[in-house]
Scaffold this active site. Structure first.
Site, PDB file in Angstrom:
ATOM      1  N   LEU A   1       0.821  -1.001   0.001  1.00 44.82           N
ATOM      2  CA  LEU A   1       0.027  -0.031   0.227  1.00 44.82           C
ATOM      3  C   LEU A   1       0.891   1.132   0.093  1.00 44.82           C
ATOM      4  O   LEU A   1       1.802   1.393   0.959  1.00 44.82           O
ATOM      5  CB  LEU A   1      -0.865  -0.099   1.361  1.00 44.82           C
ATOM      6  CG  LEU A   1      -1.829   1.057   1.140  1.00 44.82           C
ATOM      7  CD1 LEU A   1      -3.297   0.614   2.073  1.00 44.82           C
ATOM      8  CD2 LEU A   1      -1.471   2.412   1.822  1.00 44.82           C
ATOM      9  N   ILE A   2       0.674   2.046  -1.036  1.00 44.15           N
ATOM     10  CA  ILE A   2       1.317   3.237  -1.131  1.00 44.15           C
ATOM     11  C   ILE A   2       0.423   4.495  -0.945  1.00 44.15           C
ATOM     12  O   ILE A   2      -0.520   4.631  -1.727  1.00 44.15           O
ATOM     13  CB  ILE A   2       2.219   3.252  -2.434  1.00 44.15           C
ATOM     14  CG1 ILE A   2       2.849   2.144  -2.466  1.00 44.15           C
ATOM     15  CG2 ILE A   2       3.038   4.652  -2.439  1.00 44.15           C
ATOM     16  CD1 ILE A   2       3.700   1.870  -3.874  1.00 44.15           C
TER      17      ILE A   2
ATOM     18  N   TYR B   1       7.484  22.373   7.984  1.00 48.28           N
ATOM     19  CA  TYR B   1       7.807  21.138   7.127  1.00 48.28           C
ATOM     20  C   TYR B   1       8.911  20.643   7.757  1.00 48.28           C
ATOM     21  O   TYR B   1       8.740  19.310   7.926  1.00 48.28           O
ATOM     22  CB  TYR B   1       8.141  21.589   5.572  1.00 48.28           C
ATOM     23  CG  TYR B   1       8.596  20.583   4.660  1.00 48.28           C
ATOM     24  CD1 TYR B   1       7.458  19.555   4.212  1.00 48.28           C
ATOM     25  CD2 TYR B   1       9.586  20.146   4.469  1.00 48.28           C
ATOM     26  CE1 TYR B   1       7.562  18.576   3.442  1.00 48.28           C
ATOM     27  CE2 TYR B   1      10.041  19.062   3.381  1.00 48.28           C
ATOM     28  CZ  TYR B   1       9.016  18.363   3.098  1.00 48.28           C
ATOM     29  OH  TYR B   1       9.233  17.210   2.264  1.00 48.28           O
TER      30      TYR B   1
END
Length: 283
Positions: A9-10, A155
């Protein structure tokens, strides 16, 4: 129904590194569950998958990393449909250029929600299944998860948090059979960069007040850095290689430039080399 191929799963596969990672992993004969917040943006991935001859190995599902119900529903459906989940690649994220006095704490919380808590939400849902599979947990972070960078405070804080979390989880997860890796791209030419707002230079500088000169210098330096950026496909190959390696390292950079940049921090015990380097970006 049980799938014989390993299931990966990405997250965040509508463009950039996520899209290219889906292709690169499918080429290793794994079944890819390519997730995105808006499956209506899947055409670029589907077209690229057809051209690469791996369309039958990629399925698209909805998953919004900031919506726990969406995450739980997606992971549960994958396991119900395929009988397994062998690997998770946390790739979804959002860039942000700004500074605290101009943006406020609310913006920092928003950035953390996507880039840190979103990673934790998907990881929590996947871990029970990765334990059963003896699987892999990969997270695409950034060189900004090692080196703090001007006007990337929120960030970098989120990416630092992800790296600290995964570094701490690594031995715990290994004890139950799950290998944990962080993959650190440097400058990558992708839609992610455009989404971070680097193209809105004039408006951002005009609104920056006392930070205008420093921001202008930073944006000019960043434009030069991304002019020589590696491609999303090159970064994705590093992710796929980490996924398929027998004993992947915990920390992997996607290019020689990224390795050199991260190396400055990891060899810098008092912080002078890093702060001396980044000061030159804004003056």
């Amino acid at each position: 129904m049980s799938t014989s191929r390993p299931v990966v799963l990405i997250t965040g596969t509508s463009s950039g590194i996520g899209l290219e990672t889906a292709l690169a992993v499918a080429r290793t004969d794994r079944h890819v569950v390519a997730t995105m917040r808006d499956p209506g943006r899947d055409e670029a991935l589907r077209t690229a998958a057809r051209e690469a001859g791996v369309a039958d190995l990629i399925e698209v599902r909805r998953l919004d990393v900031t919506d726990p119900a969406s995450v739980l529903a997606c992971v549960a459906a994958v396991v119900a449909d395929h009988g397994r989940l062998d690997a998770l690649v946390n790739n979804a994220g959002a860039g942000h250029v700004g500074t605290l006095e101009l943006d406020g704490v609310a913006k920092a919380r928003e950035v953390m929600e996507v880039n840190f808590f979103g990673v934790l939400t998907v990881t929590e849902a996947a871990l029970p299944h990765l334990r059963v599979a003896g699987g892999r947990l990969l997270t695409v972070t950034s060189v900004g998860g090692v080196v703090g960078q001007p006007f990337n405070e929120a960030y970098c804080a989120a990416k630092f948090a992800v790296e600290g979390f995964m570094e701490s989880l690594h031995p715990v997860a290994a004890g139950v059979g799950v290998r944990v890796t962080v993959v650190e791209p440097g400058a990558v030419a992708s839609e992610f960069v455009r989404n971070a707002g680097a193209g809105e230079m004039a408006d951002r500088v005009a609104a920056a007040g006392p930070y205008a000169v420093a921001l202008q210098n930073y944006l000019a330096r960043t434009a030069d850095a991304f002019a020589a950026a590696q491609s999303s496909a090159e970064a994705a190959e590093a992710v796929a290689a980490a996924l398929t390696a027998d004993r992947p390292a915990f920390r992997i950079q996607t290019s020689e430039r990224a390795r050199a940049f991260v190396g400055v921090k990891l060899a810098d015990l008092d912080g002078d080399k890093v702060t001396g380097l980044t000061a030159g970006w804004v003056s």
